[in-house]
Design a protein around this motif. Structure first.
Motif, PDB file in Angstrom:
ATOM      1  N   UNK A  21       0.134 -38.891  14.983  1.00 16.20           N
ATOM      2  CA  UNK A  21       1.336 -39.619  15.377  1.00 16.20           C
ATOM      3  C   UNK A  21       1.492 -40.919  14.593  1.00 16.20           C
ATOM      4  N   UNK A  22       2.619 -41.548  14.795  1.00 19.28           N
ATOM      5  CA  UNK A  22       2.808 -42.914  14.323  1.00 19.28           C
ATOM      6  C   UNK A  22       2.588 -43.849  15.517  1.00 19.28           C
ATOM      7  N   UNK A  23       1.747 -44.850  15.310  1.00 18.63           N
ATOM      8  CA  UNK A  23       1.440 -45.761  16.404  1.00 18.63           C
ATOM      9  C   UNK A  23       2.542 -46.815  16.537  1.00 18.63           C
ATOM     10  N   UNK A  24       2.337 -47.784  17.406  1.00 21.47           N
ATOM     11  CA  UNK A  24       3.391 -48.748  17.719  1.00 21.47           C
ATOM     12  C   UNK A  24       3.897 -49.499  16.483  1.00 21.47           C
ATOM     13  N   UNK A  25       2.980 -49.814  15.543  1.00 25.81           N
ATOM     14  CA  UNK A  25       3.394 -50.548  14.348  1.00 25.81           C
ATOM     15  C   UNK A  25       3.950 -49.638  13.253  1.00 25.81           C
ATOM     16  N   UNK A  26       4.182 -48.360  13.608  1.00 19.84           N
ATOM     17  CA  UNK A  26       4.777 -47.341  12.716  1.00 19.84           C
ATOM     18  C   UNK A  26       3.795 -46.808  11.685  1.00 19.84           C
ATOM     19  N   UNK A  27       2.539 -47.186  11.736  1.00 23.37           N
ATOM     20  CA  UNK A  27       1.538 -46.615  10.846  1.00 23.37           C
ATOM     21  C   UNK A  27       1.261 -45.168  11.244  1.00 23.37           C
ATOM     22  N   UNK A  28       1.285 -44.284  10.260  1.00 24.75           N
ATOM     23  CA  UNK A  28       0.984 -42.869  10.515  1.00 24.75           C
ATOM     24  C   UNK A  28      -0.528 -42.684  10.590  1.00 24.75           C
ATOM     25  N   UNK A  29      -1.003 -42.071  11.662  1.00 26.60           N
ATOM     26  CA  UNK A  29      -2.398 -41.685  11.764  1.00 26.60           C
ATOM     27  C   UNK A  29      -2.571 -40.247  11.283  1.00 26.60           C
ATOM     28  N   UNK A  30      -3.699 -39.974  10.688  1.00 27.71           N
ATOM     29  CA  UNK A  30      -4.073 -38.621  10.293  1.00 27.71           C
ATOM     30  C   UNK A  30      -5.587 -38.550  10.442  1.00 27.71           C
ATOM     31  N   UNK A  31      -6.030 -38.228  11.652  1.00 24.44           N
ATOM     32  CA  UNK A  31      -7.458 -38.286  11.952  1.00 24.44           C
ATOM     33  C   UNK A  31      -8.241 -37.165  11.269  1.00 24.44           C
ATOM     34  N   UNK A  32      -7.585 -36.075  10.924  1.00 18.39           N
ATOM     35  CA  UNK A  32      -8.274 -35.027  10.171  1.00 18.39           C
ATOM     36  C   UNK A  32      -8.677 -35.568   8.801  1.00 18.39           C
ATOM     37  N   UNK A  33      -7.754 -36.283   8.156  1.00 12.55           N
ATOM     38  CA  UNK A  33      -8.074 -36.873   6.852  1.00 12.55           C
ATOM     39  C   UNK A  33      -9.035 -38.044   7.006  1.00 12.55           C
ATOM     40  N   UNK A  34      -8.835 -38.860   8.045  1.00 15.37           N
ATOM     41  CA  UNK A  34      -9.665 -40.049   8.211  1.00 15.37           C
ATOM     42  C   UNK A  34     -11.133 -39.703   8.442  1.00 15.37           C
TER      43      UNK A  34
END
Length: 378
Positions: A21-34
């Motif tokens: 998802x995109x968090x409150x500050x609009x940063x896209x998360x990608x936990x598979x990549x992270x």
């Protein structure tokens, strides 16, 4: 470690954090990549199998697959799908784990049709890869996403006070996604994951009782909508309900406060805390459907006692007749925190080095083995 009482390859499962998802500050998360799970998927699945865990939860990243409406690039998913098959690990795939492409959202016109088209495209790919009866989660945690993204603006789509409407939109999408998958793969099976919670009012704030009760009722609304017993105009029906997955963590029981930041968590052993086996029995009695622990876990030194406690309570529920068919430790890999990227030591394995090696947390490995034996004996 196959079990006669489960449709899965193993009763114990490992879950890979796949939020996108995109968090409150609009940063896209990608936990598979992270977590580099996409890069080292084969090694990760091999590690699971070596520990006797033959079933995993994992996810697709819709925002990477459909970068233009109606155009699908599965290069981020196919290697993971093939790696799981080569490793001999059954995967329950999340189609939407909080995230979607940037040019749409559940309030946008045509979102339901867009989600259904995506699900149909995934189903065609699975069929082409020889997957005839996959396990899929259409929309992960409808209730949490409706609260976080529709009620308090914590994540996309950043609305406030519209949680119930977002929940309805997500249910509509989920129903359409299942129909689209079944059109391609009639034997596909669905797991519907929702948080299992218990909320109490503080004795000194009796006025909070109605809101606490509303939270407790609300945890069942998505399943009720899918089954057609709530808002039947959405098109729900019992055939959609499938297997129910409860997500349960230490923060899932709390004392209500109108400000989420002021909630008082109920830790294990607290007299106001409700036993998990009773909560599982309630789900079974309410729906008459098999269920599983789709997510549970803890951080740091709490990992082992938490798993031990959950395992004991699940076995009590099973002994009392609740058809619990699996338990997924989640996440099975350490990951960077959603809000601050801090290292969250939650997994059986830590961060990978350049060769894909991940350090193991031996106490959790030992406890998982003990739980496997305990469930096999039951």
């Amino acid at each position: 470690m196959p079990e006669a009482s489960t449709p899965f390859a193993s009763f114990l499962m490992g879950g890979f954090e796949c939020s996108s998802h995109r968090r409150r500050d609009r940063t896209r998360l990608d936990l598979i990549a992270a977590t580099q799970h996409d890069r080292f998927a084969r090694q990760d699945y091999d590690r699971l199998r070596a520990r006797g865990i033959l079933t995993a939860r994992d996810g697709l990243r819709w925002h990477l697959i459909e970068t233009r409406p109606g155009s699908y690039d599965f290069s981020s998913f196919l290697p993971m799908l093939r790696a799981s098959r080569e490793a001999g690990v059954q995967v329950i795939w999340d189609l939407m784990h909080y995230g979607w492409p940037d040019d749409t959202d559940p309030f946008a016109p045509g979102f339901t049709a867009r989600a259904a088209a995506f699900a149909g495209a995934v189903a065609r790919l699975l069929a082409a890869e020889g997957e005839t009866a996959p396990w899929l989660v259409p929309v992960n945690e409808i209730s949490f996403l409706a609260w976080a993204g529709g009620e308090v603006g914590y994540m996309n789509p950043w609305r406030e006070g519209e949680g119930h409407l977002l929940k309805r939109r997500l249910v509509q999408a989920s129903l359409a996604m299942m129909d689209a998958v079944w059109a391609e793969l009639p034997a596909a099976r669905f797991l519907h994951t929702e948080p299992l919670i218990h909320v109490v009012p503080h004795p000194q704030r009796p006025a909070d009782a109605p809101n606490a009760a509303a939270f407790n009722r609300g945890q069942f609304e998505a399943w009720d909508m899918l089954a057609g017993t709530l808002h039947p105009e959405l098109g729900g029906h019992p055939r959609y309900l499938g297997l129910l997955g409860v997500n349960y963590y230490g923060q899932n029981q709390w004392v209500h406060h109108d400000s989420p930041a002021e909630r008082e968590l109920l830790p294990p052993g607290h007299p106001w805390r409700r036993p998990l086996d009773e909560m599982l029995q309630e789900v079974w009695q309410r729906y008459g459907r098999p269920l599983c622990i789709a997510e549970t876990g803890a951080e740091g030194d709490a990992r082992v006692p938490w798993l031990r406690s959950v395992g004991e309570e699940v076995r009590r529920a099973m002994s009392a007749g609740a058809p619990v068919q699996g338990l997924c430790f989640y996440p099975i890999l350490d990951y960077p925190g959603w809000d601050d990227d801090r290292h969250c030591p939650t997994g059986l394995w830590g961060y990978a080095d350049d060769a894909g090696h991940r350090p193991e947390y031996p106490p959790l490995a030992e406890e998982l083995a003990a739980q496997a034996q305990a469930f096999a004996a039951l």
